[in-house]
Write a protein that holds these residues in place. Sequence first.
Motif, mmCIF file in Angstrom:
data_model
loop_
_atom_site.group_PDB
_atom_site.id
_atom_site.type_symbol
_atom_site.label_atom_id
_atom_site.label_comp_id
_atom_site.label_asym_id
_atom_site.label_seq_id
_atom_site.Cartn_x
_atom_site.Cartn_y
_atom_site.Cartn_z
ATOM 1 N N TYR A 106 -55.063 -47.212 -7.683
ATOM 2 C CA TYR A 106 -54.757 -46.111 -6.776
ATOM 3 C C TYR A 106 -53.288 -46.137 -6.359
ATOM 4 C CZ TYR A 106 -59.773 -45.279 -6.220
ATOM 5 O OH TYR A 106 -61.100 -44.982 -6.441
ATOM 6 N N HIS A 107 -52.762 -47.329 -6.144
ATOM 7 C CA HIS A 107 -51.384 -47.466 -5.667
ATOM 8 C C HIS A 107 -50.389 -46.757 -6.575
ATOM 9 C CE1 HIS A 107 -52.616 -51.503 -3.549
ATOM 10 N NE2 HIS A 107 -53.229 -50.441 -3.053
ATOM 11 N N ILE A 108 -50.549 -46.922 -7.877
ATOM 12 C CA ILE A 108 -49.621 -46.336 -8.844
ATOM 13 C C ILE A 108 -49.589 -44.820 -8.725
ATOM 14 C CG2 ILE A 108 -49.270 -45.947 -11.330
ATOM 15 C CD1 ILE A 108 -50.325 -48.817 -11.737
ATOM 16 N N LEU A 109 -50.755 -44.227 -8.551
ATOM 17 C CA LEU A 109 -50.838 -42.772 -8.435
ATOM 18 C C LEU A 109 -50.401 -42.287 -7.060
ATOM 19 C CD1 LEU A 109 -54.271 -42.299 -10.248
ATOM 20 C CD2 LEU A 109 -51.984 -42.023 -11.213
ATOM 21 N N SER A 205 -53.362 -39.101 -0.825
ATOM 22 C CA SER A 205 -53.785 -38.573 -2.126
ATOM 23 C C SER A 205 -55.289 -38.446 -2.170
ATOM 24 C CB SER A 205 -53.309 -39.493 -3.258
ATOM 25 O OG SER A 205 -51.900 -39.510 -3.327
ATOM 26 N N ASN A 206 -55.755 -37.316 -2.670
ATOM 27 C CA ASN A 206 -57.182 -37.041 -2.755
ATOM 28 C C ASN A 206 -57.667 -37.294 -4.181
ATOM 29 O OD1 ASN A 206 -59.755 -36.143 -2.114
ATOM 30 N ND2 ASN A 206 -59.257 -33.995 -2.461
ATOM 31 N N PHE A 207 -58.587 -38.241 -4.330
ATOM 32 C CA PHE A 207 -59.152 -38.556 -5.646
ATOM 33 C C PHE A 207 -60.594 -38.075 -5.689
ATOM 34 C CE2 PHE A 207 -55.828 -41.637 -4.785
ATOM 35 C CZ PHE A 207 -55.088 -41.609 -5.953
ATOM 36 N N PRO A 208 -61.090 -37.672 -6.841
ATOM 37 C CA PRO A 208 -60.433 -37.664 -8.160
ATOM 38 C C PRO A 208 -59.815 -36.325 -8.525
ATOM 39 C CG PRO A 208 -62.759 -37.285 -8.453
ATOM 40 C CD PRO A 208 -62.534 -37.372 -6.967
ATOM 41 N N SER A 209 -59.582 -35.440 -7.545
ATOM 42 C CA SER A 209 -59.079 -34.100 -7.873
ATOM 43 C C SER A 209 -57.737 -34.185 -8.583
ATOM 44 C CB SER A 209 -58.942 -33.269 -6.595
ATOM 45 O OG SER A 209 -57.991 -33.857 -5.738
ATOM 46 N N ARG A 210 -57.538 -33.295 -9.546
ATOM 47 C CA ARG A 210 -56.283 -33.255 -10.306
ATOM 48 C C ARG A 210 -55.799 -31.818 -10.393
ATOM 49 N NH1 ARG A 210 -56.973 -37.933 -13.500
ATOM 50 N NH2 ARG A 210 -57.924 -39.420 -12.062
ATOM 51 N N ASN A 211 -54.523 -31.621 -10.228
ATOM 52 C CA ASN A 211 -53.920 -30.310 -10.404
ATOM 53 C C ASN A 211 -53.248 -30.235 -11.763
ATOM 54 O OD1 ASN A 211 -54.647 -29.062 -8.070
ATOM 55 N ND2 ASN A 211 -52.620 -29.070 -7.132
ATOM 56 N N GLY A 362 -63.913 -44.356 -15.011
ATOM 57 C CA GLY A 362 -63.326 -44.873 -13.787
ATOM 58 C C GLY A 362 -61.809 -44.824 -13.753
ATOM 59 N N LEU A 363 -61.267 -44.843 -12.537
ATOM 60 C CA LEU A 363 -59.819 -44.790 -12.356
ATOM 61 C C LEU A 363 -59.160 -46.101 -12.781
ATOM 62 C CD1 LEU A 363 -57.577 -42.906 -11.354
ATOM 63 C CD2 LEU A 363 -57.832 -43.938 -9.087
#
Length: 413
Positions: A106-109, A205-211, A362-363
């Motif tokens: 998560y940190h990287i993202l 940051s909101n996971f797992p949503s992606r734009n 998984g992330l």
Amino acid sequence: MSSMDLRQAFAGLLTLSMFMMLGNMIKKDHFDYPNNDVEIQATEVYQRESVTVTQPSLATVSHLSKKPFKKNEKGLKPCWNPPSALKQEEQSKGYIIFSLTNGPEYHILQIADAVVVARYLGATLVLPDIKNSKSGYSMNLGGVYDVENILNKLNGLVKVTKTLPPQVSTRNTPIVRVPNKVSEDYIVKKIKPIYKTKGIIKIESNFPSRNNNSLELLSCQAMFGTLELKSEIQEVAESIVQNLQTWSQESNGQFVAVELRTGCNGKDESGRKQCYQGHEIGEFLKKIGFGQETVVYVTQTKWSTDLNSFRYMFPKTYTKENVMSATEKEKFLSSESIEVEKAIDFYVCSQSDIFVPSIPGGLFYETVAGMRIVSGKNQIIVPSEIVSSSASAYEYMSPYVTKKNHFAYKCYC
């Protein structure tokens, strides 16, 4: 005929008989041993067959495959040019604050999202702390990561400060949730109005949503190479990798890092497996050709009973606790926070010869795969419930690699 002639004839007959018996024994290709020796011989033949047929060594996996098992390649190069420095008129007086949570994947993202927002708004980015969402425990960024490396990597990309100026208060700071890989359109419509009003915002940051990320190259620059472990943790993680590589070379193989999560199970709405337990991954690896001599690292700190069945299949299975020295364990495994342990697991999985995730969607898998793709470590195997008798490791290579559909391929060429 004299008695001497009779004795010579008899001796000749005995000699001829002995040669005939010896000839029959040679034709059989073996001598007739006592029964107890025959039982020992049969046992040895069975053992050889069990190793050769049902559990071939990792060194022979490529020979069993219809296609050769893909070897690690050279690392890729960035697709982007160095960023242009922010102009004075592009720099605002506000601040973006955030925290790192839930582990390195998560940190990287999270840091990439924060950099993208701060750069677009011309805001100053405040270096984050690290929070454990379960315990609420917070630690300094420098407790895990190399702060100077972060500052160097972000230099010119965004203005960064280690701490807020004392005159700037964080009371009543609005919290803005942003989709992971936030887009320019989202920043303009959802974030910029709040920032202009308040001058300081905290983003999550909101996971797992992606734009659909129109700022993806900016995100690339922030995502890869920014977060590196602090030197003493880096040394411990590297020593774990080196030990595992040495032990695997002694058995003519490569070491496998397996991501394991306790209590994972279940299927999604389509009936697909969401998470694999230790014994399931063990059975999968055995079916596709990994033998008992395979060296395996699992992402659990201490040994637990649910790993017993895995070690039965792969006796050379290790956790951090098995590999680290007594001094290292005392320093890094007795902390109130598990962030260091997570960081070590992430590093080992990124550097192992072969990586096997327990959660195919998984992330952790996605982020580790990205790090491996960039460095050329393409041996990533995804477990499956259904494995044919003639299956090979190559057939279960990650689609991130075989289809090149990972985000990393947009960043590196």
